[in-house]
Scaffold this motif. Sequence first.
Motif, PDB file in Angstrom:
ATOM      1  N   ASP A  59      15.561 -33.942   0.576  1.00 12.79           N
ATOM      2  CA  ASP A  59      16.771 -33.681   0.578  1.00 12.79           C
ATOM      3  C   ASP A  59      17.491 -33.920   1.998  1.00 12.79           C
ATOM      4  O   ASP A  59      16.576 -33.904   2.886  1.00 12.79           O
ATOM      5  CB  ASP A  59      17.305 -32.089   0.031  1.00 12.79           C
ATOM      6  N   ALA A  60      18.686 -34.165   2.141  1.00 14.18           N
ATOM      7  CA  ALA A  60      19.156 -34.237   3.409  1.00 14.18           C
ATOM      8  C   ALA A  60      20.129 -33.028   3.716  1.00 14.18           C
ATOM      9  O   ALA A  60      21.161 -33.001   2.555  1.00 14.18           O
ATOM     10  CB  ALA A  60      19.942 -35.357   3.696  1.00 14.18           C
ATOM     11  N   ILE A  61      20.205 -31.976   4.434  1.00 18.56           N
ATOM     12  CA  ILE A  61      20.698 -31.118   4.556  1.00 18.56           C
ATOM     13  C   ILE A  61      21.626 -30.822   5.851  1.00 18.56           C
ATOM     14  O   ILE A  61      21.200 -31.041   7.084  1.00 18.56           O
ATOM     15  CB  ILE A  61      20.106 -29.669   4.453  1.00 18.56           C
ATOM     16  N   LEU A  62      22.925 -30.451   5.582  1.00 20.21           N
ATOM     17  CA  LEU A  62      23.716 -30.148   7.129  1.00 20.21           C
ATOM     18  C   LEU A  62      23.992 -28.705   6.928  1.00 20.21           C
ATOM     19  O   LEU A  62      24.778 -28.181   5.730  1.00 20.21           O
ATOM     20  CB  LEU A  62      25.066 -31.059   6.904  1.00 20.21           C
ATOM     21  N   LYS A  63      23.501 -27.957   7.760  1.00 24.59           N
ATOM     22  CA  LYS A  63      23.856 -26.380   7.540  1.00 24.59           C
ATOM     23  C   LYS A  63      24.787 -25.970   8.847  1.00 24.59           C
ATOM     24  O   LYS A  63      24.590 -26.256   9.984  1.00 24.59           O
ATOM     25  CB  LYS A  63      22.526 -25.778   7.914  1.00 24.59           C
ATOM     26  N   ILE A  64      25.683 -25.158   8.394  1.00 25.95           N
ATOM     27  CA  ILE A  64      26.733 -24.740   9.395  1.00 25.95           C
ATOM     28  C   ILE A  64      26.595 -22.879   9.032  1.00 25.95           C
ATOM     29  O   ILE A  64      26.793 -22.482   8.093  1.00 25.95           O
ATOM     30  CB  ILE A  64      28.300 -25.002   8.879  1.00 25.95           C
ATOM     31  N   LYS A  65      26.113 -22.668  10.464  1.00 20.74           N
ATOM     32  CA  LYS A  65      26.061 -21.015  10.242  1.00 20.74           C
ATOM     33  C   LYS A  65      27.186 -20.149  11.198  1.00 20.74           C
ATOM     34  O   LYS A  65      27.171 -20.725  12.256  1.00 20.74           O
ATOM     35  CB  LYS A  65      24.672 -20.556  10.658  1.00 20.74           C
TER      36      LYS A  65
END
Length: 223
Positions: A59-65
């Motif tokens: 998968d390709a993931i963009l994570k915002i925390k």
Amino acid sequence: GITNLTMSGNLTVDTNTLFVNSSNNRVGIGTSSPDTTLDVTSSATPTVIIQSSATTSQDAILKIKGCRTGAVTNNCQIIFETNDSESGSEHLGFITAGKASNSNASFLTFGTTTSDGGTSTEKMRIDNSGSVGIGTTSPNSSAKLHIVDGSGTLPSMAPGDILTIQNNDDTSDNAGLTAISGTAGISYVQFGDSADKNIGALYYYHSDNSMRFLANASERMRI
């Protein structure tokens, strides 16, 4: 080869292809004066790609925390703005993921502006139960979709009231459903179960302007 590289001061690559501002720990791509932690600027169409080099099963993931405690708002947010020569920088909308006060129950909200230069306000919400509210920040827990134009008192709702349309902040307010079809088409509401999707139905035939009522899969009345 070089295994470790440590340097102090700013880093500049080809004027503004890459710029690292050491005084405020900001990185600019396409700009030598980054406004934020990472600032990507282009006179064309700036595009960022997150791509897996694998051909399968990745998968390709963009994570915002984000991190807040207590009464939390705007925990993680994507903001949309315009920066054109006519109107300058203007807020267009946002997508926010947050959690309820002192809780891990999350929500997702969508906002838009109503006028030039205006501030975006919430227009739609998905709460932690999966209920969707349009025009309300607190969709009814019995409804999967709760649409509000005027927010008056809501009576007790049943778990089967999956769709709720509300407009009752004034005694003369109306609320309705409208089905628009072709002049030779049919507008209809069907009533079904696991064995038959339209065991009962209400049909309006626009070709002859007749209203037809079905029960147990057969027409029982026509007007």
